[in-house]
Design a protein around this motif. Structure first.
Motif: not given
Length: 331
Positions: A6-9, A19-28, A30-45
């Motif tokens: 769980g990645i808190t915003m 930095i969350i958006v940039k980090s979650l472009l990494s295939k590496e 997703y290959d190692q874990c199942q990431p989920v952000v905890i925050g506000d979707a509109k802020m991520l957008e």
């Protein structure tokens, strides 16, 4: 199974969403874990727009709804912030939201729905304006998990540091140090590295005064009163502890491999050497939380001055996520 992280915003007025958006472009990742952000979707957008990343945001309400697919960021959407939240400004709304993201993550960790928490930075002034009078993430986590014996640990590829005290003034920090705290932190360092696979890890304790007091020449006997009894107690239990060592040479010695981890007496004594090695490499870990809650974090702040400009460096968050993956329980 790959752990759910769980990645808190953090404070959404800062660089956290970017930095969350940039980090979650990494295939590496997703290959190692199942990431989920905890925050506000509109802020991520909004951060997707700032970074021009080729990724979508999926707003969800519970972990069971997540798909964990590269190219789509799953976000447990607490929907606490206005879409026009200003970048780079202290805001009570953002401070409160950062607290609520972390609280939700702790609840999910206690329920074993996530195996680790990775935190983007919050702003202490905003946190206080939002009504949460904590010095930082570490103290919030300790409170939410009813943990009394905990410590802040910083890691980089060449150096690991754990702290006797953190976010207090220097005079107060020295007052707070006592043999019991010294022993507890030395043991936390030993136990943490042992669980991570170190064989008989070597724990070196910094002195408080220049030259570790040099047998009473500097200071008022703080090493003899506050540090040495705790170190000796740990050694009697078979822990490979030593010190107190002069701080002006200890970090160099640890960096070249003489010791596995350094116990720093106060905030800047430990943070300075880690940050000299590079902000992008440092990871902040909260050690000793009850319930086996694993928490890692970037070792930098909200960087309000560059928020929304697409120049924030995501490498520290990627390293923090890798540390979370490494430490996450696999039951």
């Amino acid at each position: 199974m790959k752990p759910v992280v769980g990645i808190t915003m953090g404070d959404a007025a800062g660089v956290g969403p970017e930095i969350i958006v940039k980090s979650l472009l990494s295939k590496e990742i997703y290959d190692q874990c199942q990431p989920v952000v905890i925050g506000d979707a509109k802020m991520l957008e909004r951060a997707v727009g700032v970074t021009q990343a080729d990724v979508a945001v999926r707003a969800i309400k519970q972990i069971a709804d997540a798909k964990f697919e590269l190219g789509t960021i799953d976000c447990i959407d607490l929907d606490l912030l206005p879409a026009d939240l200003p970048f780079g400004q202290v805001s009570a709304e953002a401070g409160n939201a950062a607290f609520e993201y972390l609280k939700t993550a702790v609840e999910l960790a206690k329920e074993k729905k996530i195996q680790a928490i990775c935190t983007a930075p919050l702003n202490k002034e905003a946190l206080h304006k939002g009504g949460h009078m904590y010095p930082g993430h570490t103290e919030i986590l300790a409170d939410l998990t009813d943990t009394e014996n905990y410590a802040m640990m910083l890691t980089s590829p060449k150096l690991k540091v754990i702290h006797l005290t953190t976010h207090v003034g220097l005079i107060k920090a020295i007052e707070m140090i006592n043999p019991e705290r010294t022993y507890n932190v030395v043991k936390l360092a030993h136990d943490t590295l042992t669980r991570a696979g170190f064989n008989n890890p070597s724990v070196a304790v910094c002195g408080i005064n220049p030259h570790a007091g040099e047998n009473g020449l500097f200071g008022n006997g703080e090493e003899e009163e506050k540090l040495i009894p705790g170190i000796e107690r740990a050694k009697e239990e078979g822990i490979n502890a030593s010190g107190p060592h002069p701080a002006d040479t200890l970090f160099f010695r640890a960096g070249r491999g003489d010791f596995d981890i350094v116990v720093a007496c106060y905030h800047d004594q430990g943070h300075g050497p880690i940050k000299v090695l590079g902000l992008e490499a440092g990871v902040n870990i909260t050690v000793g939380l009850k319930g086996g809650v694993i928490r890692t974090s970037v070792d930098h702040g909200t960087a309000f001055d560059i928020a929304g400009k697409n120049i924030a460096d995501e490498r520290s968050l990627i390293e923090a996520m890798k540390s979370a993956i490494e430490l996450a329980p696999r039951e």
